[in-house]
Every structure is written in structure tokens, then in C-alpha cells.
Design an enzyme around this catalytic site. Structure first.
Site, mmCIF file in Angstrom:
data_model
loop_
_atom_site.group_PDB
_atom_site.id
_atom_site.type_symbol
_atom_site.label_atom_id
_atom_site.label_comp_id
_atom_site.label_asym_id
_atom_site.label_seq_id
_atom_site.Cartn_x
_atom_site.Cartn_y
_atom_site.Cartn_z
ATOM 1 N NE ARG A 14 -12.123 1.408 4.235
ATOM 2 C CZ ARG A 14 -11.886 0.578 5.229
ATOM 3 N NH1 ARG A 14 -10.694 0.566 5.803
ATOM 4 N NH2 ARG A 14 -12.810 -0.227 5.680
ATOM 5 C CD GLU A 17 -17.813 -0.766 14.106
ATOM 6 O OE1 GLU A 17 -16.991 -0.860 13.182
ATOM 7 O OE2 GLU A 17 -19.025 -0.632 13.930
ATOM 8 C CB ILE A 25 -22.520 4.947 10.581
ATOM 9 C CG1 ILE A 25 -23.281 6.097 9.907
ATOM 10 C CG2 ILE A 25 -22.687 3.676 9.770
ATOM 11 C CD1 ILE A 25 -24.794 5.948 9.922
ATOM 12 N N GLY A 26 -21.324 3.815 13.489
ATOM 13 C CA GLY A 26 -20.746 2.677 14.197
ATOM 14 C C GLY A 26 -19.308 2.862 14.615
ATOM 15 C CB SER A 27 -16.157 2.744 12.802
ATOM 16 O OG SER A 27 -16.406 3.559 11.674
ATOM 17 C CG HIS A 79 -16.082 9.378 2.359
ATOM 18 N ND1 HIS A 79 -17.444 9.235 2.320
ATOM 19 C CD2 HIS A 79 -15.583 8.141 2.561
ATOM 20 C CE1 HIS A 79 -17.749 7.957 2.470
ATOM 21 N NE2 HIS A 79 -16.645 7.277 2.623
ATOM 22 N NE ARG A 128 -1.878 -1.509 3.605
ATOM 23 C CZ ARG A 128 -2.160 -1.278 4.879
ATOM 24 N NH1 ARG A 128 -3.288 -0.671 5.198
ATOM 25 N NH2 ARG A 128 -1.326 -1.633 5.831
#
Length: 761
Positions: free
Chosen positions: A519, A488, A435-437, A698, A16
């Protein structure tokens, strides 16, 4: 003699490197010159890898800094007016501004919308066309890359997305897109002429929309466009992939193109007709190595098919992967932790080139020791997978067979459930959540890495995760959010995290693929029947709930998303694999609610991307996908509020299916479209609760209160207030804490303000 070529190579690097370099540039740790040097090194490595493997014709133009469609838009000057305020910025800075958004004294300048590249897990940036749009050729990275390759005397072909696909994928709100085609073709003619001036003979011109069921007007536009482009001083290889070509090859054969590429992995049935319809004096390129999945090829199967084609087509037969290798990891050689049997079944980008070369060399009777190795390995793998005991699990098959219709339905319908949930949860008007994270900090990543390496103990790692959850809960309570998440910190990725807890699913160590921009994800490998080995999320969800009096959501990834974002076995139907995953998740939902988790979110961002490219096949897919979701969610009691989350989706076409999922609350991405995506829910009269994203996660830009308030007011005009939630577009793992806290505070404050305003109105 068959010509061996490649349609595209992964641009991110084995480790990466591109991601790391771009993010360093954003952080100001390297300058633009250093970033460009890294990009050049990666391109040279990629060309060297392909040439060393034995590829005859190398792709140039498959490299992009963020996204190839965004790069093409900038090449032709397709820049929205809101982003033209900084004309002194370099081309690279302008590209990143379009991808991530900016902020100035006039307010937030939203990034381009992002959506899925056909039915893959890659995202592209959506070009925005304006009335009287001109397409003047400007700065072209493609032309620069051709100079690089030519300086090394490499055998190359240029790669560019074709005009019809570029136009089709863009957004144009004024009139029909095809009215822009004449101006766009002038830009393409300029580009092709420049390519020819640099001594390049062949241009691979990608038109993947040929795999869609196009309207007649687009059929005619194709014919007209390629009559024009075919007069350019280069040879055009018209390239389609992801499905069968929707325009008869007998029609395309009349266009002045020099070759055609067909995807025989996704659509092997098109070969027979193509052999009869495609002229023998034009190049016939066949995609015979899977560019979308990581299973080793059955080379004997392809030899049987290709030998008669090779005899009849000779030098005009070209062989390639089915599509760009962008969608697979780079190099299997680095996977030292995979067990030998599973590893022998796999093939990454570098290995796929060797498979292709072995196939071509065998057809031309010039095989060497490397070719013999790959041919023998292919035979061994076919036998190994057929005989392996790890593929089939009788208990899983039996459980699937015992399912009844009741297993796909909640006990009561939404109106009855909503009354129970509202009484028990006692949430305010316009409830706020995420949303979660939450941010995956360098400390989290370093600690996870230390644990994986064995540098810290399980107890030390668990204590660290508990501390991270404590901090996330504390910060959410300080912000005033109504429904919390545990953040998370223990999860590396929303799909990859579940792999160790599922039988029949493997993991790679370096199997990175690009999802969007910087990403990257490591898709799990589903090689056999799937079942839950042990509870997957209960421990940390219940711990988080014990730290707050407010409801804390349990977080799961849905069956279609685990399926869509994994490399999936090819020996049974994908829908059958989804049902197996759904049963594993069903067990988790039941355990969560029994442990006192009253809100469970089952994310399905991949639901729409799994749609077949042919609309005539949509209904069968949607019915199976919806049933898989209901299979895992229907175990929930009436008092358990089931959420789902979707992003990058155009909902109009599938809104009825979304309603059939019967989630109590759906959260969706809408900020980049200024709530226009909610029109589908309003027109359909969507019956359940909706959380439209009110800011773009984003973008590093902290949204202004006025912008967010405007979006929520727009949403309130389309969704009844009592069914409206307030949340960001997506998870926050890629963001930093300062901007996350600032953005969420704006969101909570705006929600509170409007809550009082609506109460008093």
C-alpha cells in the site's frame, strides 16, 4: 573529514516497482524467482543512486519485502503457532502468510496485527512472542544482501533493528517481555558474528524506542544488552531517531558501542549536552537532513552549527539524514507538473542525499559544481518562502481568531441526540455498514488515468463515476446492508482526494511513499494557510443518496488525519494547521447536512499516531486534536449522526480523549485482536455507539461465519447491544469484488442471525 552515510532508502522504487511485483506474485503472474530478481534490481539501483550522490557508507538491510520488523521476526523464527502448519512453504511465502493471513481446514489463521511505526504513517507487523520463546538465527535476507553488495565492492554498513526495540514493539501475553531478552541476545550475537564473517565493519543498530520515556527497567536492560552486544566483532552505531534520547548520553558512553546517531531535526536541543557527554574518540553521527518531510534544507543554518563540531570531532563526525528516507518520496526530478516555485521548495530522497553531500563537502572544503548548486538553491528557497504571497491568507487567520467556545460543541449531548437519530433513521438492532470505500477496480483506475491524461471528457468521466455508484448502491442493497456508502470511486486516496479542493495545499504526481506492505500513498503538500475552495464531497454523496431509500453516509477525512498523512509546512505549529483544516471540513459538514445527508463519517485513523513520543507531551496534543475534530463536527444538527473511524490504534491510553470527540458512532479495527481492543471501551464505560470491525480487510481470506459470530458475541459482552454496530475493520478499496461480496454477505447473515437470537433471548 566528516563521513557521509544514509540510514535507509525508500524500498518501493521510483514507480512503485516493488508493489507491482509483489502483487503480480500474489496473482500468480510471476514466480518467486522473478520476484526476487526485481528486488535485487531495486537494491542495486538504490545503492548506485546513493553512491553516485557521494554517500561514503551505504546501508544494507533497509530493503524488506513487506515490512522490516516482520522480516526480522522471521529471521529469528518468531512465528505464531497458528502459522506453523505449512513448514514446507518458502521463507517468502511464509512471510506473506504472516502479513495477510491464511485459511485451511482448521479455519482462518489471522495475520499479525498491524500498527503504526511510532508517530509516522508507516505500519509495521507486530511480532507475537510465546512463553519460552527461542530466537534461533534462520534464513537472513540481510546476510544475502550483504553478499550482493560485497560482490560489487560497495562501501557498506549493515542495518538492523535493535533487540530492545524489537522486543518492545512485540506482543507477549504471558509475562514481562524483558524475561525474553537473554534468549533474544543470543540470536543477535549469532547475527552479528555472521555479519563480521562477511567482512562488514559497521552495523547500524536502530533503537528508536530510545526516543520514548522508558521505565527504569528498560534503561537497565539497554545497559545490560549493549554490554553483551558490544563484545561482538563488529562496530555498533547505536541509532535513535524521531526524538531526543531518553537515556543520558553520559551513561551510553560507558557502553561498548563505537558510535551514536542523534536526530537533530526532531530534537535539535540535544546537541549541546551531547557535545559535552559523548567521548571525542567515538563516532558522533548527526541527523541534519529531514528524513520525515520534503522541504529543502536551510544549509547555511546547518553550516553555522556544524563547523565548530567538525573542527573538534574530525573523522569521528558522521552526517546523515535524521532517520531512514523510507518516509519520503524517491525522486523530485519526475515532478514535471508542479509549479516551479513550489517545486523549488521541495526535496525528495534522492535530492536529500545531494543536500547532505553539499553540506559535508562544504565543511571539508572540497565543494564541486553540484555542491554549489545545492548551496545556492538552499539560500534562494529560504528567501522565496519568506517572501511568497501564497503562504498567508488573512481571511483564514481572521476566521480562526473569531472562534468562540460554542464552535467546539454540539447543541445537545449524545443521549438527547441519540433519541432523535434513532427515531429518524429507524435502524435495526446491530445495524450493518461498511467503512466507506469499495474495490478500486482496474477499470476505475484506468478511467481515472484516462481522465487525468485528457483522453476522456469531464462529462464522460462523470457518467462513469455515476455508473460505478449506481452499481455499488445496488450491490449493497442486495447484500442487505442497513447503512450504505457511495463506494468512493472518484477518490484516489482518502487524503489525497481532498487536496485539489483546498487552498494552500499542493499535489505531486509521483510522490509515493510506503504506508504498509504494497500500500503506497501520495501525501498532499500543505504549504500555506488552508481553506476550502469549493464543496468537496456534496455532489457524489447526494447523488448516491438519491439512488436509495436507505441512509447513505457522507464520507470525510478528519483534520488530524489530513494533517498526519500530508507533508506539512514547518513555519507554524501543526495544531494551528489542523484548526485551519477543521474549519474547511466544518463548511463541508454543514453543506452535506443541508443537502439531506443524515449520516456523516469523519475518519480520524491518524489521531493516535500523532501522539508525541514523550508521554509527558500527550495531554497538550490530545486536547488540540480533539478540539480540531469537534470544530469540524459541532456544526452538525442533533438529527445528523456523526461517525468516525479509527484503525491500528491502541485505545487504552487515549480512551478519555476519544470520548471527548463526542462522535455519535465510532468504528474501529478489532478483528486481529479478537475484540481485545474493546476492553478499553468497556473499562472506561464508553458512552456512545461502537462498531467493532468483525473481519480483517487486509487479508484476502473470506471469513467464516463461526469466526465472525464468535467475535460479535464477544463484542456484545463488552458493549450494550443497543449501541453496537457491525462493520469490517477498514475500507475495502484494496480488495477484489468477489471476496468483498462474499465477506460482506457472511457479515450481514451473521448480524441478522444474532439480531433474532438476541431479540428472543
Amino acid at each position: 573529514m566528516a563521513i557521509l552515510h544514509n540510514l535507509g532508502y525508500p524500498r518501493i522504487g521510483e514507480d512503485r516497482e516493488l508493489k507491482r511485483a509483489i502483487e503480480k506474485f500474489w496473482q500468480g503472474k510471476i514466480d518467486e524467482s522473478e520476484l526476487k530478481n526485481i528486488g535485487q534490481q531495486l537494491r542495486q539501483q538504490n545503492w548506485q543512486t546513493q553512491q553516485s550522490a557521494g554517500i561514503d557508507l551505504l546501508p544494507v538491510g533497509d530493503f524488506a519485502w513487506y515490512d522490516h520488523i516482520l522480516q526480522l521476526a522471521l529471521t529469528f523464527g518468531v512465528v505464531p503457532s497458528r502459522h506453523r502448519h505449512n513448514e514446507d512453504a518458502s521463507a517468502l511465502t511464509q512471510l506473506f502468510n504472516l502479513a495477510r493471513g491464511t485459511s485451511n481446514e482448521q479455519g482462518n489463521q489471522a495475520a499479525l496485527e498491524m500498527t503504526k511505526w511510532f508517530d509516522t504513517n508507516y505500519h509495521y507487523l507486530v511480532p507475537e512472542f510465546e512463553a519460552n520463546q527461542q530466537f534461533e538465527l534462520g534464513h537472513s535476507p540481510l546476510l544475502e544482501q550483504i553478499d550482493e553488495a560485497k560482490a560489487q565492492s560497495l562501501p557498506i554498513k549493515a542495518v538492523v533493528t535493535g533487540p530492545l526495540t524489537f522486543l518492545y514493539l512485540g506482543r507477549f501475553e504471558h509475562e514481562q517481555k524483558l524475561l525474553l531478552l537473554p534468549a533474544l541476545l543470543k540470536g543477535y550475537q549469532q547475527l552479528l558474528a555472521k555479519i563480521a564473517e562477511k567482512g562488514v565493519d559497521w552495523v547500524q543498530i536502530d533503537e528508536p524506542i530510545l526516543a520514548l520515556e522508558l521505565e527504569p527497567a528498560w534503561h537497565q536492560a539497554f545497559a545490560d544488552a549493549y554490554q553483551t552486544l558490544g563484545q561482538s566483532p563488529v562496530k555498533l552505531l547505536l541509532t535513535s531517531y524521531f526524538g531526543s534520547i531518553s537515556i543520558p548520553l553520559s551513561d551510553i558512553a560507558k557502553w561498548p558501542v563505537s558510535g551514536i546517531h542523534l536526530d537533530l531535526i526532531r530534537a535539535p536541543e540535544q546537541l549541546d549536552a551531547a557535545l559535552n557527554q559523548w567521548p571525542i574518540d567515538k563516532v558522533f553521527s548527526l541527523g541534519v537532513i529531514d528524513g520525515r518531510n520534503i522541504w529543502r534544507s536551510d544549509l547555511n543554518y546547518w553550516l553555522d552549527i556544524l563547523e565548530p563540531v567538525n573542527r573538534s570531532r574530525g573523522d569521528n563526525l558522521w552526517l546523515a539524514p535524521s532517520c531512514s528516507l523510507l518516509h519520503v518520496p524517491v525522486n523530485l526530478e519526475r515532478e514535471h507538473k508542479l509549479d516551479s516555485e513550489l517545486k523549488s521548495w521541495l526535496s525528495f530522497a534522492k535530492q536529500k542525499l545531494s543536500e547532505l553531500v553539499a553540506l559535508g563537502h562544504h565543511l571539508d572544503n572540497k565543494i564541486d559544481e553540484t555542491d554549489r548548486y545545492y548551496l545556492a538553491l538552499s539560500q534562494q528557497v529560504v528567501a522565496s518562502r519568506a517572501q511568497s504571497l501564497r503562504i498567508t491568507n488573512p481571511a483564514v487567520r481572521s476566521r480562526i481568531d473569531r472562534l468562540t467556545e460554542d464552535d467546539f460543541h454540539r447543541a445537545n449531548r449524545y443521549p438527547e441526540r441519540a433519541k432523535i437519530q434513532h427515531q429518524s433513521l429507524k435502524l435495526p438492532l446491530l445495524p450493518t455498514t461498511t467503512i466507506g470505500s469499495f474495490p478500486q477496480t482496474s477499470d476505475i483506475r484506468a478511467t481515472r488515468s484516462a481522465f487525468v491524461k485528457g483522453d476522456i471528457t469531464q462529462a464522460e468521466y462523470d457518467a462513469f463515476i455515476a455508473g460505478q455508484i449506481d452499481e455499488v448502491i445496488r450491490r449493497q442493497e442486495q447484500l442487505g446492508l442497513d447503512v450504505l456508502v457511495h463506494g468512493e470511486p472518484e477518490r484516489n486516496d482518502m487524503v489525497e482526494y481532498f487536496a485539489p479542493y483546498l487552498n494552500g495545499v499542493g499535489q505531486t504526481q509521483y510522490g509515493w511513499v510506503q504506508s504498509y506492505g504494497t500500500r503506497c500513498v501520495k501525501p498532499p503538500v500543505i504549504y500555506g494557510d488552508v481553506s476550502r475552495a469549493e464543496p468537496m464531497t456534496v455532489r457524489w454523496s447526494t447523488y448516491a443518496q438519491s439512488r436509495s431509500d436507505k441512509p447513505v453516509k457522507g464520507m470525510l477525512t478528519g483534520p488530524q488525519t489530513i494533517l498526519g498523512w500530508s507533508f506539512v509546512r514547518s513555519d507554524i505549529a501543526r495544531a494551528d494547521v489542523a484548526d485551519q483544516i477543521a474549519l474547511a471540513l466544518r463548511d463541508e459538514v454543514d453543506d452535506l447536512q443541508k443537502a439531506g445527508i443524515n449520516i456523516i463519517q469523519i475518519d480520524e485513523p491518524a489521531l493516535r499516531e500523532g501522539l508525541p513520543l514523550k508521554r509527558s507531551q500527550w495531554l497538550e496534543y490530545l486536547n488540540r486534536a480533539v478540539r480540531a475534530f469537534r470544530l469540524c463536527a459541532s456544526i452538525a444538527d442533533d438529527a445528523t449522526q456523526v461517525h468516525t473511524h479509527m484503525c491500528y490504534s491502541q485505545f487504552n491510553d487515549i480512551i478519555a480523549s476519544i470520548a471527548q470527540m463526542d462522535a455519535d458512532v465510532i468504528t474501529i479495527e478489532t478483528s486481529r485482536s479478537a475484540m481485545k481492543l474493546l476492553d478499553a471501551f468497556k473499562d472506561f464505560n464508553y458512552p456512545n455507539e461502537i462498531g467493532p470491525g468483525v473481519y480483517d480487510i487486509h487479508s484476502p481470506v473470506v471469513p467464516k461465519a463461526q469466526w465472525m459470530e464468535k467475535l460479535l458475541i464477544l463484542a456484545s459482552e463488552k458493549i450494550p447491544l443497543e449501541r453496537l454496530w457491525v462493520n469490517p475493520d477498514c475500507g475495502l478499496k484494496t480488495r477484489d469484488w468477489p471476496e468483498t461480496l462474499a465477506s460482506l454477505q457472511v457479515m450481514v447473515d451473521v448480524a441478522r442471525k444474532l439480531r433474532e437470537q438476541f431479540k428472543n433471548s
